[in-house]
Design an enzyme around this catalytic site. Structure first.
Site, PDB file in Angstrom:
ATOM      1  CG  HIS A   1      47.915  35.583  42.977  1.00  0.00           C
ATOM      2  ND1 HIS A   1      48.290  35.138  44.234  1.00  0.00           N
ATOM      3  CD2 HIS A   1      47.741  36.917  43.086  1.00  0.00           C
ATOM      4  CE1 HIS A   1      48.320  36.170  45.069  1.00  0.00           C
ATOM      5  NE2 HIS A   1      47.998  37.269  44.392  1.00  0.00           N
TER       6      HIS A   1
ATOM      7  CG  HIS B   1      42.747  43.484  43.244  1.00  0.00           C
ATOM      8  ND1 HIS B   1      42.116  42.401  43.786  1.00  0.00           N
ATOM      9  CD2 HIS B   1      43.967  43.547  43.842  1.00  0.00           C
ATOM     10  CE1 HIS B   1      42.910  41.831  44.675  1.00  0.00           C
ATOM     11  NE2 HIS B   1      44.044  42.501  44.729  1.00  0.00           N
TER      12      HIS B   1
ATOM     13  CG  ASP C   1      49.533  39.234  48.004  1.00  0.00           C
ATOM     14  OD1 ASP C   1      48.915  40.288  48.265  1.00  0.00           O
ATOM     15  OD2 ASP C   1      49.257  38.508  47.018  1.00  0.00           O
ATOM     16  CG  HIS C   2      50.931  42.103  45.125  1.00  0.00           C
ATOM     17  ND1 HIS C   2      50.926  41.693  43.818  1.00  0.00           N
ATOM     18  CD2 HIS C   2      49.935  41.408  45.726  1.00  0.00           C
ATOM     19  CE1 HIS C   2      49.965  40.800  43.636  1.00  0.00           C
ATOM     20  NE2 HIS C   2      49.348  40.614  44.782  1.00  0.00           N
TER      21      HIS C   2
ATOM     22  CG  ASP D   1      46.624  40.376  42.838  1.00  0.00           C
ATOM     23  OD1 ASP D   1      47.478  39.654  42.280  1.00  0.00           O
ATOM     24  OD2 ASP D   1      46.518  40.471  44.077  1.00  0.00           O
TER      25      ASP D   1
ATOM     26  CG  HIS E   1      47.722  45.636  44.112  1.00  0.00           C
ATOM     27  ND1 HIS E   1      48.395  44.707  43.347  1.00  0.00           N
ATOM     28  CD2 HIS E   1      46.988  44.921  45.013  1.00  0.00           C
ATOM     29  CE1 HIS E   1      48.078  43.486  43.762  1.00  0.00           C
ATOM     30  NE2 HIS E   1      47.231  43.581  44.775  1.00  0.00           N
TER      31      HIS E   1
ATOM     32  CG  HIS F   1      46.262  43.895  48.337  1.00  0.00           C
ATOM     33  ND1 HIS F   1      45.412  43.340  47.410  1.00  0.00           N
ATOM     34  CD2 HIS F   1      45.516  44.745  49.080  1.00  0.00           C
ATOM     35  CE1 HIS F   1      44.193  43.840  47.584  1.00  0.00           C
ATOM     36  NE2 HIS F   1      44.229  44.704  48.590  1.00  0.00           N
TER      37      HIS F   1
END
Ligand code: ZN
Ligand code: FE
Length: 256
Positions: free
Chosen positions: A172, A115, A61-62, A134, A57, A59
């Site tokens: 995570h 998400h 942090d990915h 996530d 996805h 985001h």
């Protein structure tokens, strides 16, 4: 079968980036490289050449390291066709159910919106490995930012349908706090208590709780049990339909 090496790379505070290497040497993939630096260090350490980036996805942090890794290696960036506009540098836009291979290891894309509206998971079915970003965490699930609880529940049902022996490689290390929440609504569940104790021991010695087993998640992750009468009874949600029960459990976690 295996021959698929899977290396865990810790990033930021609590992210895991997964590096996959086909033992025939023909391919190396990374899932959700939020940080290019730690991935490049791991590639160098192993002497591996990156061939694919798989994105679950959009985001940061990915995906924060995608552009740098693609520029450095010329690798192929894979994501979901429906969210192609938000996957940086996407080269291979797959549809739900499409397969790709890393070396000789096939994986199928599973759409798991909730998400984010464009979230997907990659299931390496011959290797019993699920990379779910996530969407699903050990004893938890992702916060619903873009989807609806009903959509998230449907997504989790798709993951729940996979074989028990599937290893769950989430993105995570949230397991300890997820266990606290799970116990708060299901305090008398002996298997959950046992797993919670094991998690504490692992974390005290600096070890990871991921991957977990999907079979175990099916039995003790409250977000996979919104249709389980035993959980609904424990949580005081008896008689509620699964979708509403899921929404209520997710709401409680948001305020936990
Ligand atoms: Zn996310
Ligand atoms: Fe994340």
């Amino acid at each position: 079968m295996s021959g698929l090496e899977i290396e865990r790379i810790a990033a930021f505070n609590d992210n895991y980036i997964w590096l996959l290497h086909a033992a025939d040497g023909k391919a190396t993939a990374v899932i959700d490289p939020g940080d290019a630096g730690v991935v490049r260090a791991a590639l160098d350490r192993n002497g591996w050449t990156l061939t694919h980036i798989l994105v679950t996805h959009h985001h940061a942090d990915h995906t924060g390291g995608v552009a740098e890794l693609k520029a450095a290696t010329g690798c192929t960036v894979v994501g979901w066709r429906e969210d192609a506009a938000r996957v940086p540098g996407i080269d291979m836009a797959l549809a739900e159910g499409d397969e790709l291979t890393i070396g000789s290891h096939p994986a199928r894309l599973i759409a798991v919106p909730g998400h984010t509206s464009g979230h997907v998971a990659y299931h390496f079915f011959d290797d019993c490995a699920l990379f779910c970003g996530d969407a699903l965490f050990s004893l938890g699930c992702g916060r619903i930012f873009e989807g609806t609880p009903g959509q998230m529940w449907e997504s989790l049902l798709k993951l729940r349908a996979l074989p028990d022996e599937t290893r769950v490689f989430c993105a995570h290390e949230y397991t300890n706090s997820n266990a606290d929440f799970a116990l708060s609504i299901d305090p008398d569940n002996a298997e959950l208590q046992k797993r919670a104790d094991a998690i504490i021991r692992l974390r005290e010695t600096g070890k990871s709780t991921v991957p977990s087993s999907l079979g175990e998640e099916k039995r003790i992750n409250p977000f996979l049990r919104a249709d389980d009468p035993a959980l609904l009874r424990a949580a005081g949600l008896e008689g509620m339909d699964a979708e509403n029960a899921f929404a209520e459990i997710r709401r409680r976690k948001d305020h936990f």
